[in-house]
Structures are given as structure tokens and as C-alpha cells.
Design a protein around this motif. Structure first.
Motif, mmCIF file in Angstrom:
data_model
loop_
_atom_site.group_PDB
_atom_site.id
_atom_site.type_symbol
_atom_site.label_atom_id
_atom_site.label_comp_id
_atom_site.label_asym_id
_atom_site.label_seq_id
_atom_site.Cartn_x
_atom_site.Cartn_y
_atom_site.Cartn_z
ATOM 1 N N GLU A 410 0.837 -1.207 0.000
ATOM 2 C CA GLU A 410 0.000 0.000 0.000
ATOM 3 C C GLU A 410 0.869 1.253 0.000
ATOM 4 O O GLU A 410 0.612 2.213 -0.713
ATOM 5 N N GLU A 411 1.902 1.213 0.824
ATOM 6 C CA GLU A 411 2.800 2.358 0.930
ATOM 7 C C GLU A 411 3.497 2.605 -0.416
ATOM 8 O O GLU A 411 3.611 3.746 -0.863
ATOM 9 N N MET A 412 3.927 1.545 -1.052
ATOM 10 C CA MET A 412 4.592 1.697 -2.343
ATOM 11 C C MET A 412 3.601 2.222 -3.382
ATOM 12 O O MET A 412 3.946 3.073 -4.187
ATOM 13 N N TYR A 413 2.398 1.694 -3.339
ATOM 14 C CA TYR A 413 1.365 2.139 -4.283
ATOM 15 C C TYR A 413 1.130 3.641 -4.140
ATOM 16 O O TYR A 413 1.047 4.379 -5.124
ATOM 17 N N ARG A 414 1.059 4.069 -2.880
ATOM 18 C CA ARG A 414 0.851 5.488 -2.617
ATOM 19 C C ARG A 414 1.997 6.307 -3.227
ATOM 20 O O ARG A 414 1.779 7.317 -3.897
ATOM 21 N N VAL A 434 8.087 -3.602 -6.183
ATOM 22 C CA VAL A 434 8.963 -2.716 -5.416
ATOM 23 C C VAL A 434 8.854 -3.014 -3.920
ATOM 24 O O VAL A 434 9.843 -2.955 -3.185
ATOM 25 N N ALA A 435 7.658 -3.361 -3.473
ATOM 26 C CA ALA A 435 7.471 -3.680 -2.050
ATOM 27 C C ALA A 435 8.342 -4.869 -1.653
ATOM 28 O O ALA A 435 8.969 -4.874 -0.594
ATOM 29 N N LEU A 436 8.394 -5.858 -2.530
ATOM 30 C CA LEU A 436 9.213 -7.032 -2.219
ATOM 31 C C LEU A 436 10.681 -6.643 -2.077
ATOM 32 O O LEU A 436 11.391 -7.133 -1.196
ATOM 33 N N SER A 437 11.132 -5.739 -2.945
ATOM 34 C CA SER A 437 12.527 -5.292 -2.850
ATOM 35 C C SER A 437 12.759 -4.547 -1.541
ATOM 36 O O SER A 437 13.804 -4.684 -0.916
ATOM 37 N N ALA A 438 11.751 -3.769 -1.122
ATOM 38 C CA ALA A 438 11.896 -3.000 0.123
ATOM 39 C C ALA A 438 12.055 -3.955 1.300
ATOM 40 O O ALA A 438 12.945 -3.794 2.144
ATOM 41 N N PHE A 459 12.702 1.754 4.611
ATOM 42 C CA PHE A 459 12.817 0.669 3.624
ATOM 43 C C PHE A 459 12.124 1.000 2.300
ATOM 44 O O PHE A 459 12.505 0.503 1.257
ATOM 45 N N THR A 460 11.069 1.817 2.359
ATOM 46 C CA THR A 460 10.331 2.101 1.128
ATOM 47 C C THR A 460 10.833 3.361 0.424
ATOM 48 O O THR A 460 10.295 3.752 -0.605
ATOM 49 N N SER A 461 11.864 3.987 0.996
ATOM 50 C CA SER A 461 12.370 5.209 0.402
ATOM 51 C C SER A 461 13.097 4.927 -0.922
ATOM 52 O O SER A 461 13.754 3.904 -1.073
ATOM 53 N N GLU A 463 15.459 6.710 -1.893
ATOM 54 C CA GLU A 463 16.816 7.209 -1.706
ATOM 55 C C GLU A 463 17.492 6.469 -0.567
ATOM 56 O O GLU A 463 16.839 6.024 0.363
ATOM 57 N N GLY A 464 18.826 6.376 -0.673
ATOM 58 C CA GLY A 464 19.570 5.726 0.399
ATOM 59 C C GLY A 464 19.734 4.236 0.134
ATOM 60 O O GLY A 464 19.421 3.747 -0.947
ATOM 61 N N ASP A 465 20.211 3.540 1.141
ATOM 62 C CA ASP A 465 20.577 2.130 0.993
ATOM 63 C C ASP A 465 19.321 1.256 1.085
ATOM 64 O O ASP A 465 19.100 0.571 2.078
ATOM 65 N N THR A 466 18.504 1.292 0.043
ATOM 66 C CA THR A 466 17.227 0.567 0.065
ATOM 67 C C THR A 466 17.001 -0.209 -1.228
ATOM 68 O O THR A 466 17.609 0.090 -2.255
ATOM 69 N N GLY A 467 16.081 -1.148 -1.165
ATOM 70 C CA GLY A 467 15.706 -1.903 -2.358
ATOM 71 C C GLY A 467 15.136 -1.006 -3.441
ATOM 72 O O GLY A 467 15.560 -1.072 -4.606
#
Ligand code: ARG
Length: 589
Positions: A410-414, A434-438, A459-461, A463-467
Motif C-alpha cells: 500500500e505504501e509503495m502504491y501510494r 517494489v514492495a518485495l525489494s523493500a 525501507f520504502t524510500s 533514496e539511500g541504501d534501500t531496495g
């Protein structure tokens, strides 16, 4: 292909030898002062003691002996005695061209491929998957994929928890509620119904209810233990009920793991070895390994060199029932017989450290494995909430895995649809990827044994060290390549790596060159976080290059074709790496 750093080291070793020093001093590492140089060698510092000479003197002599090298652009001796190194652009280009052409980007096949079993996931049937199941699934899947990529023969086994007291508890509770069920009629000899007398959601309610009752009611617990014993000893009706529990749970588990892109080769469980147990017990008794202590059958596993107390390994409970240890030991026998692995890796909570120590020692002492068989426990830490306490739902309960995944999606969708027109289905699909990568990157980028905080915002950003940042980088490369293809289809065919024209381009190329060394390392140490660290650096290097370079509008076709080749290689490597981590990239984001 030889590793990039090894080629540089070899050259440096030659120089040490030519200057009259021990060649082994010429080991080269990445620079820890990237502002000054690309690589460094500290051999002169180590040599100073050996040769009773000022390190800077040695460094200078070695630098002089580097002479005309095909590898070094510059070799600088700097006080107190470091050798600061830069490599030639042409050397890097040639190496990358070799990578682009070879299978697995120049990663060498192992001399002796190993047969490896990875025991991971380990859910217990009849209980819903909760956040506690995330780590063993994600880490195990990645360890399996890395080892496979590294060229080994790897089998992943889920090792279901399907044979202990929980089964007896469910049967007891069912008997309490529905005593008239045919499964409880000891005289019945016919076939049992195909359809289970419960659904998955009923099952998920029955188990906790039974478990709570057993804690308060000693007689109830007694009955559950008896039911467990009877089940394990072949009571027909109980076995039939048990089969229903497994079938229903496994169907549900498959759905959930599929969502996580976690794929087991084997769906074996503790119960699969029930017929191995009697023989194993006899053998351990007969050989004098096991003895009765306070009613239970145990094997001593302490050793003289122990600094802490290692209690005996219990093989059978005092009521004769099999326990967690029993099935793990019997599973080792079965795995050795069916697969004969060189190594078995267990991905399980680090709090089971002592447990695995006992089981491994017991297996060795009783010779269930060969002396050279490796038994390895990769113990992972706890997934905490942002508050540093074990991750809970808002009302303090245990979070179901599917709800957690839903929340991230949901967060990624937003984020994906924020201020943008995106087709609904596309956006949902992308949000899932993308959520799975996060989730996975957020977990795997930490060393497994460490506890970590599951921080949804972080994790959902993008930017930075994230999926999502890694995926964003891949999508960016795809989009540039697509645009160039639209402009000039032929250019794509002319793509050929050329010498770096800027510091940022060279830095990107140097990052790329570390691929095979990184994989070997990540495999050797069963360490997915090393893959994460590599792609994070690689993505950063790419983005720096991208921000400094006008790629699409470049007029010089040759330059542009060089960049296309570099982009293609970078993209392929990033994609290969995320596949090893267990996720993939969308077309757009
Ligand atoms: N089912 C176990 C648990 O919930 C994990 C299984 C780990 N693997 C093993 N072979 N013991 O703790």
C-alpha cells in the motif's frame, strides 16, 4: 577470469620481487583514501621490520621497479611508506570487456562443486506465517541462490514443523469439540473422508486455543501428549486427521511463500523421517552412544575444551515421544542417504545456537555424517520494530506476514501514484515488485546475525541504501537505453566498451570490476549482505556518472556507444545481483 584485485596484486608482487623483497608483501587492497588513489599496498610497512629498513625506502624502491607496467597508471610512494596506486584506463576497459563476454561475468567455476542442502523457512504447520518467518525465508532463499550462482549443486528444503506436540494439541481439541468424528472411532476400519473437517482459518484458531488450554489444564496437556504419542506410533484415525492438517496448511503456505518469491525444492517435514527414528534409536543405544537419564534417552556431547556448559542432546523424551532433536537427527540420516551433501546449512534463529551445537555434535559423535561433512547454522537476529522491541502490530499482537506485505505494498502504491497518472493495474503490479525489494533488501542488507529494526519509512524510500533505490537505478538505466534505442537503433549494435573519459566513469568501471570477487566472498561466508553492499556502491557510482554525463544528447557516436555498453553491463550485473537477493525490477517506476 582472474579477480581484478589479484591481477593488480600479481603485478605488485613482481615489483617487490624485482626490488629484492619478499613477493608476498605485494598484496593490494582497495584504497581507504579514494580521494588519493584507487588501490593501495601496505607491503613496505610490513617489510620494514623484516628488512630493518625505513618503510618509505622500500616503497620507493618498489615504485621504481614498477617501471613500464600495463596495469599501473601511477605508483606513488608516500610517507610513512604506503604505495598509492592508480590503474590504467585501458586495463580496466579490457577487463570489463572480458566480463561482458564471459559467462557469469568472469566468475570462475568452482574447482570442486559442492553438494549443499539449505534448510530454511521452517514454518510450523497449522499456524499462520507471521513476521518471525520472514527472516528464515528471505535469508535462506538468498543463500541458496548465491551458492547456486557460484556453481554449486544446491537443494533447498523447507523442513516443516509437523510432528510434535502441536499436532497432538490440535487432535485433542478437535476430539473435544467433535467427539463423534469418525477419526476418533478406534474400531473403524474403512476409508476416511477426502475432505478435512476444518478450514485453514478454523485450524488457525484451533491451535492457539488448544495451546492456551494446555497451559492451564494439566489433564488436557496429558491428553495432548498422549495423542502426540499415538499419532507418532501410527494410530490410523490420527494419521488421517494429521494428513488433513498438512494438506490444508501446505496449500496455504505455498500461496504465501510464492508471494515472497521463495521457492523450496523440497517440502519435507519432521514427519518424513518418522520411520527412520526407531532404527536410529536402536543404533545409538547399541553403539553405546545413548543412555537413559531421568527417563529420557540422551547422548553426551560435551567436550574437554568447552568453556561453557553443553548439556546432553536428548534423543527421546521420557514418554518415548520424538522431539525436535530427534527429527533433526533422523533428517540428517535421511539427507545423507538420499543426497549425500557436503554441507548442510540451517537458517534458523540465533537463539537456537546451543540447540544446533548439540545436534551437530551428536550427529558427529554418533557418525551420522562423514568427518568432512559440514554442518552450519546461520543464526539470524530478531526483526524489531522502530522502537527496538520485537516487531508487533499496532495493538501489540503478532503481525501476520500477509498483513505486513500488504502494508508495504500500500505504501509503495501510494508513492508510485503520488502526483502521477498511472494505470491502476500497472501501479498495483509495480507496487508489488517494489514492495518485495523493500522488504527483502531491508532485511538482507544487514548482517544476518544482527537484530535490525524494520523501518517502513526507511525501507520504502527511493533514496539511500534501500531496495527501491536499487530498482530505481535499474529502471533509470532501462529508460536511458530505451530512449537511445528509439533515437538510433543501430547504435545499440555498435555498443563497445571504451576507455573512461571521466573520473566518474572510471569509478563506475572499477566498481563493476569487483563482481566475481564479491560473489566468491558472499558464497564463502553465506553472506547476502555483501551482495547488497556491492550493488549499493555500484548504484551510487552509476548515479554519480549519470548526473555528470549527458548521455542521451551526446553527439559523438563512438562515445555514446561506449556508454551504452557500460550501461548494459551495469544493468545486467545489477539484475543478476537482485535475482540472487530474491527480487526483480519493474519496467517503470
Ligand atoms: N520449525 C522450527 C521453529 O519454528 C525451525 C526449523 C529450523 N530447521 C531445523 N532443521 N531445525 O523453530
Amino acid at each position: 577470469m582472474k579477480k581484478f584485485l589479484d591481477l593488480i596484486s600479481e603485478e605488485m608482487k613482481k615489483a617487490f620481487g624485482a626490488a629484492g623483497y619478499d613477493r608476498e608483501l605485494g598484496k593490494v587492497t582497495l584504497s581507504n583514501r579514494p580521494d588519493l588513489c584507487e588501490y593501495q599496498c601496505n607491503g613496505a610497512m610490513a617489510g620494514a621490520k623484516l628488512y630493518k629498513k625505513a618503510p618509505i625506502m622500500i616503497a620507493k624502491e618498489v615504485a621504481e621497479n614498477c617501471g613500464e607496467s600495463g596495469i599501473f597508471l601511477s605508483v606513488e610512494a608516500v610517507p610513512p611508506g604506503f604505495l598509492n596506486l592508480k590503474v590504467k584506463e585501458g586495463f580496466v576497459t579490457e577487463y570489463l570487456a572480458g566480463m561482458a563476454e564471459s559467462e557469469k561475468f568472469g566468475l570462475e567455476k568452482p574447482e570442486n562443486p559442492c553438494k549443499i542442502m539449505v534448510d530454511y523457512g521452517g514454518p510450523n504447520v497449522a499456524k499462520p506465517l507471521h513476521v518471525g518467518h520472514l527472516r528464515p525465508a528471505i535469508i535462506g532463499e538468498s543463500i541458496k541462490r548465491i551458492a547456486r550462482y557460484a556453481g554449486h549443486d544446491v537443494t533447498g528444503d523447507i523442513h516443516l514443523g509437523d510432528w510434535g506436540l502441536p499436532m497432538g494439541l490440535i487432535i485433542t481439541e478437535l476430539r473435544e469439540r467433535l467427539p463423534e468424528l469418525i477419526y476418533f472411532d478406534g474400531t473403524y476400519e474403512g476409508e476416511y473422508p477426502k475432505k478435512a473437517p476444518f478450514t485453514i482459518s478454523e485450524l488457525e484458531e484451533i491451535y492457539p486455543t488448544a495451546s492456551a488450554k494446555s497451559k492451564e489444564d494439566a489433564a488436557y496437556k496429558e491428553r495432548a501428549m498422549e495423542a502426540t504419542f499415538k499419532l507418532q506410533n501410527g494410530e490410523r484415525g490420527y494419521r488421517a486427521l494429521w494428513k488433513h492438517i498438512i494438506d490444508i496448511s501446505v496449500a496455504d503456505l505455498k500461496k504465501n511463500y510464492e508471494k515472497l518469491d521463495v521457492e523450496f525444492d523440497l517440502w519435507k517435514g519432521e514427519a518424513d523421517v518418522h520411520d527412520v527414528i526407531p532404527g536410529m534409536v536402536d543404533y545409538m543405544k547399541k553403539e553405546g552412544y545413548a543412555y537413559i537419564s531421568e527417563g529420557a534417552l540422551v547422548v553426551d556431547v560435551k567436550e574437554d575444551t568447552d568453556t561453557k556448559e553443553i548439556p546432553p542432546c536428548m534423543v527421546l523424551k521420557s514418554d518415548g515421544a520424538a522431539l525436535y532433536n530427534t527429527t533433526d537427527l533422523a533428517t540428517i540420516i535421511k539427507r545423507m542417504k538420499d543426497y549425500h551433501p557436503d554441507r548442510i546449512i540451517y537458517v534458523a534463529d540465533k537463539r537456537q545456537n546451543l540447540y544446533f551445537e548439540q545436534v551437530f555434535r551428536c550427529a558427529r559423535k554418533t557418525k551420522l555424517v562423514e568427518p568432512e561433512t559440514e554442518l552450519l547454522h546461520i543464526g539470524f537476529g530478531t526483526m524489531n520494530g522502530k522502537d527496538g522491541k520485537p516487531f508487533k502490530t499496532r495493538d501489540g499482537g503478532v503481525m501476520r506476514l500477509e498483513y505486513l506485505i500488504k502494508e508495504i505494498e500500500e505504501e509503495m502504491y501510494r508513492k508510485i501514484t503520488d502526483n502521477r497518472e498511472v494505470e491502476e493495474n500497472d501501479a498495483r503490479r509495480t507496487a508489488q515488485i517494489v514492495a518485495l525489494s523493500a522488504i527483502k533488501y531491508g532485511d538482507l542488507s544487514n548482517q544476518a546475525f544482527k537484530d535490525y529494526a524494520f523501518d517502513i519509512d526507511k525501507f520504502t524510500s527511493f533514496e539511500g541504501d534501500t531496495g527501491p533505490y536499487i530498482l530505481y537505478t535499474i529502471v533509470r538505466i532501462k529508460s536511458i537505453l530505451n530512449k537511445i534505442k528509439e533515437q538510433d537503433e543501430q547504435l545499440m549494435e555498435k555498443a563497445r566498451l571504451r576507455e573512461a573519459g571521466s573520473a566518474a566513469e572510471k569509478a563506475l568501471m572499477l566498481e563493476v570490476s569487483g563482481f566475481n570477487a564479491m560473489i566468491e566472498d558472499a558464497y564463502k561466508e553465506s553472506a547476502p549482505h555483501k551482495v547488497c553492499a556491492y550493488i549499493y556502491d555500484l548504484a551510487n557510482a552509476f548515479n554519480r556518472f549519470y548526473h555528470e554525463t549527458k548521455i542521451i544528447s551526446q553527439e559523438d557516436a563512438e562515445k555514446k556507444a561506449g556508454w551504452v555498453a557500460l550501461l548494459l553491463l551495469t544493468k545486467r550485473i545489477l539484475e543478476t545481483c537482485i535475482d540472487m537477493l530474491g527480487f526483480s525490477a519493474p519496467e517503470r517506476m
